[in-house]
Structures are given as C-alpha cells and as structure tokens.
Design a protein around this motif. Structure first.
Motif, PDB file in Angstrom:
ATOM      1  N   ASP A  71       0.888  -1.165  -0.076  1.00 50.06           N
ATOM      2  CA  ASP A  71       0.160  -0.011   0.049  1.00 50.06           C
ATOM      3  C   ASP A  71       0.735   1.352   0.016  1.00 50.06           C
ATOM      4  O   ASP A  71       0.401   2.407  -0.418  1.00 50.06           O
ATOM      5  CB  ASP A  71      -0.840  -0.028   1.206  1.00 50.06           C
ATOM      6  N   SER A  72       2.032   1.279   0.432  1.00 48.46           N
ATOM      7  CA  SER A  72       2.804   2.291   0.686  1.00 48.46           C
ATOM      8  C   SER A  72       3.420   2.856  -0.430  1.00 48.46           C
ATOM      9  O   SER A  72       3.685   3.941  -0.706  1.00 48.46           O
ATOM     10  CB  SER A  72       4.100   2.004   1.676  1.00 48.46           C
ATOM     11  N   LEU A  73       3.091   2.122  -1.937  1.00 50.26           N
ATOM     12  CA  LEU A  73       3.711   2.610  -3.181  1.00 50.26           C
ATOM     13  C   LEU A  73       2.733   3.714  -3.673  1.00 50.26           C
ATOM     14  O   LEU A  73       1.424   3.529  -3.488  1.00 50.26           O
ATOM     15  CB  LEU A  73       3.744   1.541  -3.940  1.00 50.26           C
ATOM     16  N   THR A  74       3.397   4.616  -4.431  1.00 51.94           N
ATOM     17  CA  THR A  74       2.533   5.501  -4.986  1.00 51.94           C
ATOM     18  C   THR A  74       2.072   4.991  -6.094  1.00 51.94           C
ATOM     19  O   THR A  74       2.421   3.855  -6.755  1.00 51.94           O
ATOM     20  CB  THR A  74       3.301   6.953  -5.402  1.00 51.94           C
ATOM     21  N   PHE A  75       0.838   5.596  -6.858  1.00 51.04           N
ATOM     22  CA  PHE A  75       0.357   5.000  -8.314  1.00 51.04           C
ATOM     23  C   PHE A  75       1.470   4.837  -9.099  1.00 51.04           C
ATOM     24  O   PHE A  75       1.564   3.742 -10.143  1.00 51.04           O
ATOM     25  CB  PHE A  75      -0.715   5.968  -8.875  1.00 51.04           C
ATOM     26  N   ARG A  76       2.420   5.902  -9.483  1.00 53.73           N
ATOM     27  CA  ARG A  76       3.474   5.980 -10.336  1.00 53.73           C
ATOM     28  C   ARG A  76       4.573   4.754 -10.164  1.00 53.73           C
ATOM     29  O   ARG A  76       4.996   4.217 -10.857  1.00 53.73           O
ATOM     30  CB  ARG A  76       4.272   7.298 -10.326  1.00 53.73           C
ATOM     31  N   GLN A  77       5.102   4.566  -8.597  1.00 55.58           N
ATOM     32  CA  GLN A  77       5.711   3.552  -8.205  1.00 55.58           C
ATOM     33  C   GLN A  77       5.203   2.060  -8.540  1.00 55.58           C
ATOM     34  O   GLN A  77       5.931   1.259  -9.102  1.00 55.58           O
ATOM     35  CB  GLN A  77       6.031   3.551  -6.881  1.00 55.58           C
ATOM     36  N   ALA A  78       3.951   2.035  -8.317  1.00 49.05           N
ATOM     37  CA  ALA A  78       3.268   0.563  -8.595  1.00 49.05           C
ATOM     38  C   ALA A  78       3.328   0.396 -10.058  1.00 49.05           C
ATOM     39  O   ALA A  78       3.605  -0.737 -10.524  1.00 49.05           O
ATOM     40  CB  ALA A  78       2.017   0.499  -8.146  1.00 49.05           C
ATOM     41  N   HIS A  79       3.054   1.582 -11.023  1.00 48.77           N
ATOM     42  CA  HIS A  79       3.078   1.335 -12.356  1.00 48.77           C
ATOM     43  C   HIS A  79       4.367   0.802 -12.842  1.00 48.77           C
ATOM     44  O   HIS A  79       4.635  -0.080 -13.670  1.00 48.77           O
ATOM     45  CB  HIS A  79       2.373   2.465 -13.042  1.00 48.77           C
ATOM     46  N   ASP A  80       5.537   1.806 -12.358  1.00 45.78           N
ATOM     47  CA  ASP A  80       6.822   1.376 -12.762  1.00 45.78           C
ATOM     48  C   ASP A  80       7.180   0.063 -12.305  1.00 45.78           C
ATOM     49  O   ASP A  80       7.773  -0.650 -13.009  1.00 45.78           O
ATOM     50  CB  ASP A  80       7.694   2.607 -12.171  1.00 45.78           C
ATOM     51  N   LEU A  81       6.927  -0.379 -11.059  1.00 44.53           N
ATOM     52  CA  LEU A  81       7.286  -1.763 -10.699  1.00 44.53           C
ATOM     53  C   LEU A  81       6.598  -2.827 -11.334  1.00 44.53           C
ATOM     54  O   LEU A  81       7.279  -3.816 -12.153  1.00 44.53           O
ATOM     55  CB  LEU A  81       6.962  -1.936  -9.106  1.00 44.53           C
ATOM     56  N   THR A  82       5.394  -2.702 -12.026  1.00 44.70           N
ATOM     57  CA  THR A  82       4.866  -3.737 -12.661  1.00 44.70           C
ATOM     58  C   THR A  82       5.413  -3.733 -14.130  1.00 44.70           C
ATOM     59  O   THR A  82       5.542  -4.863 -14.641  1.00 44.70           O
ATOM     60  CB  THR A  82       3.159  -3.073 -12.811  1.00 44.70           C
ATOM     61  N   GLU A  83       5.566  -2.506 -14.782  1.00 40.88           N
ATOM     62  CA  GLU A  83       6.309  -2.545 -16.045  1.00 40.88           C
ATOM     63  C   GLU A  83       7.456  -3.186 -15.987  1.00 40.88           C
ATOM     64  O   GLU A  83       7.909  -3.927 -16.827  1.00 40.88           O
ATOM     65  CB  GLU A  83       6.446  -1.084 -16.549  1.00 40.88           C
ATOM     66  N   SER A  84       8.429  -3.264 -14.991  1.00 39.20           N
ATOM     67  CA  SER A  84       9.426  -3.706 -14.842  1.00 39.20           C
ATOM     68  C   SER A  84       9.302  -5.292 -14.836  1.00 39.20           C
ATOM     69  O   SER A  84      10.140  -6.013 -15.155  1.00 39.20           O
ATOM     70  CB  SER A  84      10.214  -3.235 -13.601  1.00 39.20           C
ATOM     71  N   LEU A  85       8.376  -5.606 -13.878  1.00 37.51           N
ATOM     72  CA  LEU A  85       8.244  -7.151 -13.859  1.00 37.51           C
ATOM     73  C   LEU A  85       7.646  -7.832 -15.317  1.00 37.51           C
ATOM     74  O   LEU A  85       8.329  -8.833 -15.600  1.00 37.51           O
ATOM     75  CB  LEU A  85       6.963  -7.278 -12.634  1.00 37.51           C
ATOM     76  N   ILE A  86       6.875  -7.169 -15.697  1.00 40.45           N
ATOM     77  CA  ILE A  86       6.624  -7.468 -17.340  1.00 40.45           C
ATOM     78  C   ILE A  86       7.880  -7.551 -17.868  1.00 40.45           C
ATOM     79  O   ILE A  86       8.046  -8.576 -18.712  1.00 40.45           O
ATOM     80  CB  ILE A  86       5.498  -6.559 -17.838  1.00 40.45           C
ATOM     81  N   TYR A  87       8.819  -6.570 -18.082  1.00 41.72           N
ATOM     82  CA  TYR A  87      10.020  -6.748 -19.058  1.00 41.72           C
ATOM     83  C   TYR A  87      10.773  -7.858 -18.278  1.00 41.72           C
ATOM     84  O   TYR A  87      11.360  -8.518 -19.201  1.00 41.72           O
ATOM     85  CB  TYR A  87      10.503  -5.373 -18.789  1.00 41.72           C
ATOM     86  N   LYS A  88      10.663  -8.098 -17.150  1.00 43.33           N
ATOM     87  CA  LYS A  88      11.843  -9.447 -16.943  1.00 43.33           C
ATOM     88  C   LYS A  88      10.988 -10.435 -17.226  1.00 43.33           C
ATOM     89  O   LYS A  88      11.747 -11.689 -17.511  1.00 43.33           O
ATOM     90  CB  LYS A  88      11.680  -9.124 -15.073  1.00 43.33           C
ATOM     91  N   ILE A  89       9.629 -10.748 -17.143  1.00 43.03           N
ATOM     92  CA  ILE A  89       9.056 -11.928 -17.509  1.00 43.03           C
ATOM     93  C   ILE A  89       9.174 -12.212 -18.920  1.00 43.03           C
ATOM     94  O   ILE A  89       9.492 -13.050 -19.499  1.00 43.03           O
ATOM     95  CB  ILE A  89       7.654 -11.930 -17.220  1.00 43.03           C
ATOM     96  N   LYS A  90       9.206 -11.144 -19.880  1.00 42.42           N
ATOM     97  CA  LYS A  90       9.172 -11.211 -21.152  1.00 42.42           C
ATOM     98  C   LYS A  90      10.884 -11.664 -21.589  1.00 42.42           C
ATOM     99  O   LYS A  90      11.162 -12.371 -22.566  1.00 42.42           O
ATOM    100  CB  LYS A  90       9.065  -9.911 -21.770  1.00 42.42           C
ATOM    101  N   GLN A  91      11.812 -11.038 -20.851  1.00 39.99           N
ATOM    102  CA  GLN A  91      13.212 -11.531 -21.003  1.00 39.99           C
ATOM    103  C   GLN A  91      13.437 -13.157 -20.632  1.00 39.99           C
ATOM    104  O   GLN A  91      13.938 -13.690 -21.499  1.00 39.99           O
ATOM    105  CB  GLN A  91      14.046 -10.681 -20.046  1.00 39.99           C
ATOM    106  N   ARG A  92      12.534 -13.490 -19.786  1.00 37.77           N
ATOM    107  CA  ARG A  92      13.004 -14.814 -19.189  1.00 37.77           C
ATOM    108  C   ARG A  92      12.051 -15.966 -20.189  1.00 37.77           C
ATOM    109  O   ARG A  92      12.633 -16.952 -20.511  1.00 37.77           O
ATOM    110  CB  ARG A  92      12.251 -15.122 -17.605  1.00 37.77           C
ATOM    111  N   PHE A  93      11.049 -15.408 -20.658  1.00 38.11           N
ATOM    112  CA  PHE A  93      10.089 -16.551 -21.543  1.00 38.11           C
ATOM    113  C   PHE A  93      10.059 -15.792 -22.818  1.00 38.11           C
ATOM    114  O   PHE A  93       8.937 -15.832 -23.658  1.00 38.11           O
ATOM    115  CB  PHE A  93       8.706 -16.512 -20.950  1.00 38.11           C
ATOM    116  N   ASN A  94      11.204 -15.278 -23.827  1.00 39.57           N
ATOM    117  CA  ASN A  94      11.212 -15.580 -24.997  1.00 39.57           C
ATOM    118  C   ASN A  94      10.306 -14.476 -25.611  1.00 39.57           C
ATOM    119  O   ASN A  94       9.636 -14.836 -26.385  1.00 39.57           O
ATOM    120  CB  ASN A  94      11.087 -16.868 -25.571  1.00 39.57           C
ATOM    121  N   GLY A  95      10.412 -13.315 -24.929  1.00 34.91           N
ATOM    122  CA  GLY A  95       9.168 -12.097 -25.634  1.00 34.91           C
ATOM    123  C   GLY A  95       7.815 -12.639 -25.385  1.00 34.91           C
ATOM    124  O   GLY A  95       7.055 -12.259 -26.396  1.00 34.91           O
TER     125      GLY A  95
END
Length: 196
Positions: free
Chosen positions: A159-183
């Motif tokens: 809950d302590s994350l701002t909207f922007r922090q939550a968005h950026d963290l989620t986008e970073s996670l998406i990028y990491k998953i794409k890297q791990r599982f071939n795009g």
C-alpha cells in the motif's frame, strides 16, 4: 515406402546398382541434407510446427536416399534382397514416430496448452522474488501457442507505493518476464495490498 518395398520383395524384383544411379542418389542425398539442416535450424529458432513438418518432409528424402544407397551396397555385397525390405521398414517406422510427435505437438497448440509444471514454478519464483514490494499474486493464467507464451497475472503490491511507483514496478516485472520467457505476451494488473 514400406508398401513398395514389400511389393518388390513379393514380386522377387532385383535391385540393380549402377555407377550413374549411385552418383545421382548421392547428389540428391547431399542436397536433401543441406536443405533439411537449414530447415531444422529455422524450426528450432521459430518453434513453428509447420517448419518442423517441413523439416520432416525433407528428412524423409534424406532417409529414403540414404536407405537406397545402403540397400544397393548391402544387396550388391550379400546378394540378399531382404536388406531392401529391412531398411525400408526401419525408415518407415522412424518417419511415423516423428510424424506422431509433430501431431501431438500440434494438438497441444490447438488446445491452448499451458506452460509445463517447471516453467510455471519458474514464473511463480520470478514474481515472488522480483521485489520486496511484491506481496503476492493471484489469477495467474498461462498458455502457449507455437513458441510464444501468453501470461496474465494480478500482482499484489504494498500500500505504501504511489500510483507511479506501482505502475513502474509492474512494467519492470513485465519486462523481466518477457526476458525470461522469450518475448512473451504479458498482461500484469497491479492490485493494492489485501485486494482480490
């Protein structure tokens, strides 16, 4: 292939070996090997079932040509035409077994088969260990079509994350998953702590 070998065997047909015939078969074998290797490389890179089927098509030519050359050599050496039937049977069994594997893989793709158990565990571990702000996840859905993964997940964030922090963290996670599982095609929704 097998039916023709059986027909020749029953009819008592004799294999005739000639230098020209062997040269033509050897040349054809070389071209088929070259083409099937290129197709296999493309099939491995793309994960395409169609490319794997085409690879098997040319591999069939390789095996048939090789079988003819081996049969000519063995029959010429032993004077026993049974070698022709035996080599045809071995080649036919191999082709059928490879075709069955391709059929099974195609059926899995058509039925939208999900990730393997190990891939699923790897994905769960990646999400859970991605960042200390990730509390957990739910509604994880996966499927695989060809070589492409489709992943949909709801990630629970502190809950302590701002909207922007939550968005950026989620986008970073998406990028990491794409890297791990071939795009992979990844859709991640972020939920506040305690949401379902």
């Amino acid at each position: 292939l097998l039916a023709e070998a059986v027909r020749r065997y029953i009819a008592g047909a004799q294999l005739e070996s000639s230098s020209l015939g062997i040269a033509v078969m050897a040349f054809s074998l070389g071209l088929s090997i070259y083409h099937s290797r290129n197709l296999k490389r493309a099939a491995d890179e793309s994960g395409s079932t169609i490319m794997r089927s085409e690879t098997l098509h040319y591999l069939t030519d390789v095996l048939s040509n090789l079988g003819v050359l081996v049969a000519l050599g063995l029959v010429s050496y032993t004077r026993n035409v049974t070698w022709d039937l035996g080599i045809a049977a071995i080649t036919a069994v191999y082709i059928v077994s490879e075709a069955w594997k391709i059929l099974a893989a195609s059926a899995s793709e058509l039925l939208d088969k999900g990730m393997t158990l190990q891939e699923h565990k790897d994905l769960e571990g990646l999400i859970n260990n991605f960042d200390s702000a990730v509390i957990g996840f739910h509604d994880l859905r996966t499927r695989k079509a060809g070589s492409k993964y489709f992943i949909d997940v709801h990630v629970e964030l502190k809950d302590s994350l701002t909207f922007r922090q939550a968005h950026d963290l989620t986008e970073s996670l998406i990028y990491k998953i794409k890297q791990r599982f071939n795009g992979a095609d990844v859709t991640a929704h972020y939920d506040p702590e305690g949401a379902e």
